[in-house]
Design an enzyme around this catalytic site. Structure first.
Site, PDB file in Angstrom:
ATOM      1  NE  ARG A  44      51.776  75.917  13.201  1.00  0.00           N
ATOM      2  CZ  ARG A  44      52.447  76.975  12.782  1.00  0.00           C
ATOM      3  NH1 ARG A  44      52.317  77.385  11.537  1.00  0.00           N
ATOM      4  NH2 ARG A  44      53.262  77.618  13.599  1.00  0.00           N
ATOM      5  CE1 TYR A  66      29.003  91.984  18.782  1.00  0.00           C
ATOM      6  CE2 TYR A  66      30.269  91.193  16.897  1.00  0.00           C
ATOM      7  CZ  TYR A  66      29.785  92.239  17.667  1.00  0.00           C
ATOM      8  OH  TYR A  66      30.064  93.526  17.334  1.00  0.00           O
ATOM      9  CG  HIS A  94      47.658  77.069  20.032  1.00  0.00           C
ATOM     10  ND1 HIS A  94      48.329  75.927  19.670  1.00  0.00           N
ATOM     11  CD2 HIS A  94      47.289  77.666  18.865  1.00  0.00           C
ATOM     12  CE1 HIS A  94      48.361  75.825  18.355  1.00  0.00           C
ATOM     13  NE2 HIS A  94      47.737  76.871  17.837  1.00  0.00           N
TER      14      HIS A  94
END
Length: 753
Positions: free
Chosen positions: A35, A126, A81
């Protein structure tokens, strides 16, 4: 490993301590390896690698059309993930921001945040995105057997364990991360510099860190702000893997104003203006009159700072702002990453480049080996095709007549299983098109390629040449000039409280009983002020409100008082002992006010003295500090100011009416002490106070010496003092009758104001 606690199975019991320890250790290793820390090979954390790979699988190359970011994030968290979509999207945003990444990996369309507010990006539904051309330097060799593949989290598909990066991306884009018990802070660097250093190490494997630092002079952030850390400190953290680096905003003068046009990495212009405005509101920055943010599309950073007047020292003002705002910022350096051995560690710059070269060499070897196997396989098939072409009629006959033609073909023409299978899978029309020349032409080309591949794989020198050539190609395609200049600058220094004060002219007045006050202006008659009953004027000094007053007591100790907060002369002041702590019963012999570099002549009436600066008299504590050592029975004389100029003279007069004049250069410059003899007075007569030095003065060649004795006075030009000139420490010559009982002497300078 036998003593390692195991997780419980069925009826097996494990102590809670062992279970918790094992669980936390597993979690720690997961955070560190999967990570938070980047891999030395591609310089990416797992989430970044998965985003880049998922985008490539979606066909979002630099030449493709943009696709909604939500689509990418969906693939990332659904296939590779299994974490929050916001975390994956924020990692994606970071790789798309040109002010965050030196070489962005994601090409974003829409609102992806601004340098002023990196978190102001639009939602993923968006924005649209695709990979940048630079991302191909990490992905280009992915399908060529270059890296290992591992199962994804649910085992339904594979993902690359690392990307086959063609350049040391771990240094180029850097990264930050916090794991369990460790963290990483790798700054970005310039592609051309890193490639140049890598090639140096490739060609000369024994190159030292100093030699590599000839190519990589410093990190290179995606901002034009200056790196001001000295080269020696930069080399030190490259050597140890830990340290810090300072960046300072770039500014220039324009029409009397200060224009800041580049801010340190990840510094917000709005926050900087807030910090400056807060100082102005707290009246801690009277030197600034106005602030404006004129940033726009053409000038992404343009902060305007308007000084109070054109007399403000702009350089000093900026040093103050660098010390007190984010216009200067330090960045922690911690070159902690996962090495080729799969273990985390803090590495030096040369160790990182060496490991990356090992990774790159292995990647290229695997790529060449993969291609060689493909070439050999194709050559093997072409050999079978050629046999089939030369015996086409018999091949067709066998296929038509035999139930199992494959073993018959293998036996009849000596074909391998793969060759026979390939011949059988050929369509009839392709068999008709088979031409011997085409087959032999392809064979020749593949034979040449095979030969080159085998030569390269078998030669270390050829392998190095190939890696170098590919590195130079990437540097040529994506390289650019250094963004952050490396500049030596003066250290930032915040203004002291005294420097921020207004500089009004003042006169400090001390009474005989030790009451002190300050009057505005220099045209004050201290004797005309009102004093308490039984008290009178003692000492006065003129200066400015940002200067400190220096008091010298009768024991030769000096005390320092800030003048900006002294009580007004409209009242009768306050006891000076409330601000300083002199010994009981001492009186004050001198009050001085002026610049710290101002020189004075300090002397005792025993006839000893030295030249010093006001700065040497300044004491930090209330008890003051010993400055003038007094011989037994002697007292402090009022100090004489040393005017600017050359060929200065000292005039000293004794109570016996003797005057001695000699060069000031004959006296030493000291910070404290007794000094050298000025005028000779017998020590026994000093103890009994029968004879002593009455006063001293320092003269320029244009000065006049005025001697006051009762109601009489005598004014002498320097040219008229020849009779009284002598060597330092002599008795001096007698003054005329009637002027031998001198009360005091004054040096009048023609340029005095």
């Amino acid at each position: 490993m036998s003593d390692m606690p195991m997780l419980p199975e069925e009826d097996e019991s494990v102590s809670l301590r062992d279970y918790a320890e094992k669980a936390y250790l597993d979690y720690s290793m997961y955070v560190i390896l999967d990570r938070a820390l980047p891999n030395v090979g591609d310089g990416l954390k797992p989430v970044q690698r998965r985003i880049i790979y998922a985008m490539s699988e979606l066909g979002l190359k630099a030449s493709a059309k943009y696709k909604k970011s939500a689509r990418t994030v969906g693939d990332v968290i659904g296939k590779f993930h299994p974490h929050g979509d916001s975390a994956a999207y924020e990692a994606m945003v970071l790789m798309a921001q040109p002010f965050s990444y030196r070489y962005p990996l994601v090409d974003g369309q829409g609102n992806w945040g601004s340098a002023d507010d990196p978190k102001s990006f639009a939602a993923m539904r968006y924005t649209e995105s695709r990979l940048t051309a630079y991302a191909d330097a990490l992905l280009g060799e992915l399908g060529q057997g270059t890296v290992d593949w591992v199962p994804n989290f649910d085992g339904t598909m594979d993902e690359p364990s690392v990307l086959p990066a063609q350049v040391p991306n771990v240094l180029l884009n850097g990264t930050t991360g916090i794991a369990v018990g460790m963290a990483t802070d790798i700054p970005p660097h310039n592609l051309r510099e890193v490639v140049s250093a890598t090639i140096r190490l490739l060609e000369y494997p024994k190159s030292t860190l100093d030699e590599l630092c000839e190519h990589i002079q410093a990190p290179d952030f995606p901002t034009q702000a200056e790196i001001i850390t000295p080269r020696d400190e930069i080399k030190a953290f490259y050597r140890s893997g830990r340290g810090s680096i300072k960046m300072r905003a770039h500014w220039r003068k324009e029409d009397g104003a200060i224009i800041v046009d580049a801010l340190p990495h990840q510094v917000s212009g709005a926050k900087v203006l807030e910090q400056i405005a807060a100082q102005m509101q707290a009246k801690k920055l009277p030197l600034v009159n106005d602030l404006r943010d004129e940033s726009d599309h053409e000038n992404p950073t343009r902060l305007v700072i308007v000084p109070k007047s054109n007399r403000v020292d702009i350089d000093a003002l900026m040093l103050h702002l660098f010390a007190t705002t984010d216009l200067e910022r330090s960045y922690r350096i911690n070159l902690n990453l996962i090495g080729n051995n799969g273990r985390p560690g803090v590495k030096s710059l040369d160790a990182i480049l060496r490991e990356w070269l090992e990774f790159r060499t292995e990647t290229v070897r695997r790529r060449l080996q993969y291609r060689l196997e493909k070439v050999l396989k194709r050559l093997h098939l072409l050999e079978g095709y050629l046999i089939a072409y030369l015996n086409i009629d018999e091949v067709i006959h066998i296929i038509r007549t035999e139930d199992k033609p494959k073993p018959v073909l293998m036996q009849r023409f000596g074909l391998s299983d793969a060759q026979a299978e390939a011949v059988l899978e050929l369509k009839l029309r392709n068999l008709a098109k088979l031409e011997e020349m085409k087959i032999r032409g392809e064979q020749d080309e593949l034979e040449k390629e095979r030969e080159q591949l085998e030569l390269t794989l078998g030669s270390t020198a050829r392998m190095r040449t190939l890696i170098k050539k590919e590195l130079l190609a990437v540097a040529e395609q994506f390289g650019d000039e250094r963004s952050s200049p490396l500049v030596a600058r003066e250290e930032a220094k915040a203004f002291s409280e005294k420097e921020l004060m207004s500089t009004e002219p003042i006169t400090v007045v001390l009474s005989e009983k030790g009451w002190i006050r300050a009057a505005k202006g220099h045209d004050i008659d201290p004797t005309s002020l009102s004093y308490k009953a039984g008290d009178n004027f003692n000492l006065a000094a003129a200066g400015r409100s940002n200067q400190s007053a220096i008091l010298i007591d009768s024991t030769g100790r000096a005390y320092t008082l800030p003048t900006h907060n002294l009580p007004s002369a409209r009242g009768q002041g306050e006891p000076v002992t409330g601000r300083i702590s002199p010994p009981p019963g001492v009186g004050f012999k001198a009050l001085l006010l002026g610049d710290e570099r101002q020189k004075i002549l300090l002397a005792s009436d025993a006839g000893y003295g030295f030249v010093t600066e006001l700065g040497h008299l300044m004491a930090k504590n209330k008890a003051g500090k010993a400055i003038l050592n007094l011989p037994n029975g002697s007292e402090v004389l009022p100090p004489a100011q040393v005017p600017p100029g050359d060929d200065l003279l000292v005039a000293a007069v004794s109570t016996e009416g003797r005057l001695l004049v000699f060069p000031l250069a004959d006296l030493p410059e000291l910070a404290r002490g007794k000094g050298n003899k000025i005028l000779s007075v017998p020590s026994a007569r000093v103890k009994s106070r029968e004879e002593m030095v009455k006063g001293i003065a320092v003269l320029t060649q244009e000065s006049r010496l005025v001697l006051h004795a009762g109601k009489r006075h005598l004014t002498l030009k320097v040219s008229e003092l020849d009779h009284y000139r002598g060597e330092r420490g002599r008795r001096g010559s007698k003054l005329p009758r009637g002027l031998q009982n001198v009360d005091y002497l004054v040096a009048e300078h023609p340029d005095a104001t």
